[in-house]
Design an enzyme around this catalytic site. Structure first.
Site, short mmCIF file in Angstrom:
data_model
loop_
_atom_site.label_atom_id
_atom_site.label_comp_id
_atom_site.label_asym_id
_atom_site.label_seq_id
_atom_site.Cartn_x
_atom_site.Cartn_y
_atom_site.Cartn_z
N TYR A 1 0.83 -1.20 0.00
CA TYR A 1 0.00 0.00 0.00
C TYR A 1 0.86 1.25 0.00
O TYR A 1 0.45 2.30 -0.51
CB TYR A 1 -0.96 -0.01 1.20
CG TYR A 1 -2.13 -0.95 1.02
CD1 TYR A 1 -3.31 -0.51 0.43
CD2 TYR A 1 -2.06 -2.28 1.44
CE1 TYR A 1 -4.39 -1.36 0.26
CE2 TYR A 1 -3.12 -3.13 1.28
CZ TYR A 1 -4.28 -2.68 0.68
OH TYR A 1 -5.35 -3.54 0.50
N GLU B 1 -8.06 -7.70 5.19
CA GLU B 1 -7.14 -8.72 4.66
C GLU B 1 -6.42 -9.46 5.77
O GLU B 1 -6.22 -10.68 5.68
CB GLU B 1 -6.16 -8.05 3.69
CG GLU B 1 -6.83 -7.61 2.40
CD GLU B 1 -6.11 -6.48 1.68
OE1 GLU B 1 -4.90 -6.28 1.94
OE2 GLU B 1 -6.76 -5.79 0.87
N TYR C 1 -13.42 -18.82 -5.09
CA TYR C 1 -12.48 -19.05 -6.17
C TYR C 1 -11.07 -19.19 -5.60
O TYR C 1 -10.82 -18.93 -4.42
CB TYR C 1 -12.52 -17.90 -7.19
CG TYR C 1 -12.20 -16.54 -6.61
CD1 TYR C 1 -10.88 -16.13 -6.40
CD2 TYR C 1 -13.21 -15.65 -6.27
CE1 TYR C 1 -10.58 -14.89 -5.87
CE2 TYR C 1 -12.93 -14.39 -5.75
CZ TYR C 1 -11.61 -14.03 -5.54
OH TYR C 1 -11.32 -12.79 -5.01
N ARG D 1 -4.42 -15.67 -12.51
CA ARG D 1 -5.83 -15.56 -12.87
C ARG D 1 -6.67 -16.28 -11.81
O ARG D 1 -6.18 -17.18 -11.12
CB ARG D 1 -6.11 -16.17 -14.24
CG ARG D 1 -5.33 -15.56 -15.39
CD ARG D 1 -5.72 -14.12 -15.67
NE ARG D 1 -5.03 -13.61 -16.86
CZ ARG D 1 -3.85 -13.01 -16.86
NH1 ARG D 1 -3.20 -12.84 -15.72
NH2 ARG D 1 -3.31 -12.57 -17.99
N TYR E 1 -10.08 -18.57 -10.73
CA TYR E 1 -11.01 -19.57 -11.23
C TYR E 1 -11.87 -20.08 -10.07
O TYR E 1 -11.34 -20.42 -9.00
CB TYR E 1 -10.27 -20.74 -11.89
CG TYR E 1 -9.40 -20.31 -13.05
CD1 TYR E 1 -9.97 -19.98 -14.28
CD2 TYR E 1 -8.03 -20.19 -12.90
CE1 TYR E 1 -9.17 -19.55 -15.33
CE2 TYR E 1 -7.22 -19.77 -13.95
CZ TYR E 1 -7.80 -19.45 -15.17
OH TYR E 1 -7.01 -19.02 -16.21
N SER E 2 -13.17 -20.14 -10.29
CA SER E 2 -14.07 -20.62 -9.25
C SER E 2 -13.86 -22.10 -9.00
O SER E 2 -13.51 -22.87 -9.90
CB SER E 2 -15.53 -20.38 -9.65
OG SER E 2 -15.83 -19.01 -9.67
N VAL F 1 -17.48 -10.80 -10.17
CA VAL F 1 -16.85 -10.35 -11.40
C VAL F 1 -15.51 -11.05 -11.54
O VAL F 1 -14.70 -11.04 -10.62
CB VAL F 1 -16.63 -8.82 -11.39
CG1 VAL F 1 -15.86 -8.38 -12.62
CG2 VAL F 1 -17.98 -8.10 -11.34
N PHE F 2 -15.29 -11.71 -12.68
CA PHE F 2 -13.97 -12.28 -12.96
C PHE F 2 -13.09 -11.16 -13.53
O PHE F 2 -13.31 -10.68 -14.63
CB PHE F 2 -14.07 -13.42 -13.97
CG PHE F 2 -14.81 -14.62 -13.45
CD1 PHE F 2 -14.67 -15.03 -12.15
CD2 PHE F 2 -15.66 -15.33 -14.28
CE1 PHE F 2 -15.36 -16.14 -11.67
CE2 PHE F 2 -16.34 -16.44 -13.81
CZ PHE F 2 -16.19 -16.85 -12.50
N GLY F 3 -12.09 -10.73 -12.76
CA GLY F 3 -11.26 -9.62 -13.20
C GLY F 3 -11.65 -8.35 -12.45
O GLY F 3 -12.36 -8.38 -11.45
#
Length: 422
Positions: A116, A158, A209, A224, A226-227, A411-413
């Site tokens: 951050y 987090e 995911y 990337r 993936y669920s 949302v993917f991405g």
């Protein structure tokens, strides 16, 4: 750049309740139109400068496809503008869903608190360069406070998610062995995974995911999400990967690598489970609406319902280009048939060939139209798929009286829904 002198105090405030100081509230409210109008230019410049000085971040952490398409800068701009607007216009409203979605994505990438600081340096450098003399010390201090309140909330979320996963911040990665590879549709392949060390697969909630980190052709590590398209609680995980047609271009480089090179016996680097689109326990009716590869989190939910709540009313909706493109089509049909209070509705843009149509009466030609199906009173809806599909589905649900808080999406991405202002 003038900075607030006590960031630890701001972060502690974020742990409790993020509230702008009165002075900063007035300044942010006055400058929000100017900053908001320039935020797209600011975030684009920010990423360009940060990656120039830290190329390893673009190569090994950020999604190069989203950067090339401009999606990540738009998503960041939307998140900052939405957060600042809430702070000054509705300080009593916490952007819980927005921040949770970002926090889950961050832990799936192994983001840590020190990063951050890097973002702050380049983001505020971009603000000064774009806005110039308009960034007085008072304006800088006010927007610095906005940033660290948002960052503080995310860091706190987090830390909690890492603790729940039983790992130290940033230590999200594990090696998983591919035990099976199965073609699920014309463009989708599933990979069944188990921990390479022989231990149990970590628990996950239906709908979550994982991130997969892959070394691509030029040596970069691209990540990337993936669920998990199987039932929670088993000895194995399963992910389903749709090939993104783009060959070696950034937007298709990971799915191409997985499709063309990964076989049973190979080892993948995979994150702990993440994601806040998870099935809520209860008895209220459910709507699981998906399009394309967005069906995968719904499959995990259906598996879970078959074990824990088979009597719960469920309406399953899916849209795809054709039956040949519908990943896990037979499995979805089998799961729905196993649930006595479930109904399946499918739309395919391309008419089925003779003898190839699914053996059910809930199949239509065209695109998903929720106006054609019954929506139970008190329904809780889950949406996953391309953004236009989810916008249309959400609009129809709202029109029919489903409360906004009862509509959940994945949302993917980058979350471009934020950038659109919806």
């Amino acid at each position: 750049m003038t900075a607030l002198p006590n960031r630890s105090q701001i972060r502690q405030t974020a742990l409790e309740e993020a509230v702008l100081s009165p002075e900063s509230t007035a300044t942010v409210r006055a400058t929000l139109p100017v900053v908001g109008a320039a935020i797209g230019e600011i975030t684009t410049l920010f990423y360009g400068r940060m990656f120039a000085d830290h190329p390893e971040l673009e190569r090994d952490l950020f999604n190069r496809g989203n950067q090339a398409a401009g999606e990540q800068p738009r998503a960041l701009a939307g998140a900052i503008a939405a957060y600042a607007t809430l702070l000054v216009e509705q300080p009593e409203v916490r952007p819980g869903a927005m921040l949770a979605r970002i926090a889950h994505k961050h832990i799936s990438l192994g983001i840590t608190e020190d990063q951050y600081e890097i973002v702050h340096k380049y983001l505020f450098g971009a603000i000064v360069e774009v806005l110039g003399e308009a960034v007085t010390p008072g304006v800088a201090a006010a927007w610095d406070e906005v940033y660290w309140l948002m960052a503080g909330e995310l860091i706190a979320l987090e830390a909690k998610l890492y603790a729940e996963a039983g790992v130290a911040p940033g230590q999200t990665w594990q090696e998983m062995t591919v035990v099976a590879r199965t073609r699920e549709s014309r463009d989708a392949v599933s990979f069944t995974l188990r921990p390479a060390d022989g231990g149990p697969a970590p628990a996950f909630r239906p709908g979550q995911y994982v991130s997969v980190a892959v070394r691509v052709a030029d040596g970069a590590r691209q990540i990337r999400q993936y669920s998990l398209s199987t039932a929670p609680g088993g000895a194995h995980w399963r992910i389903t990967v749709k090939r993104v047609h783009g060959g070696g271009t950034p937007e298709g480089e990971v799915s191409t690598r997985l499709h063309d090179h990964v076989q049973a016996g190979d080892v993948l680097t995979v994150s702990r489970p993440a994601g806040d689109l998870t099935l809520a326990e209860g008895t209220e009716p459910l709507l699981l609406a998906s399009a394309g590869i967005g069906c995968t989190p719904m499959i995990g939910m259906l598996h879970h319902l078959a074990v824990t709540g088979p009597e719960r009313p469920v309406t399953v909706v899916h849209g795809d280009r054709s039956l040949a493109d519908h990943a896990h089509a037979e499995q979805v049909q089998t799961l729905v048939r196993a649930l006595p209070e479930a109904a399946l509705h499918r739309w395919y843009e391309q008419p089925a060939q003779d003898g190839a149509a699914p053996a059910d009466t809930g199949t239509r030609t065209g695109r998903v139209d929720l106006a054609q199906i019954e929506i139970p009173e008190g329904v809780r809806a889950y949406l996953c798929g391309p953004l236009p599909f989810m916008r249309a589905a959400r609009a129809e649900l709202l029109r029919r009286g489903v409360p906004a808080q009862a509509i959940h999406y994945e949302v993917f991405g980058p979350d471009l829904w934020l950038a659109s202002g919806n």
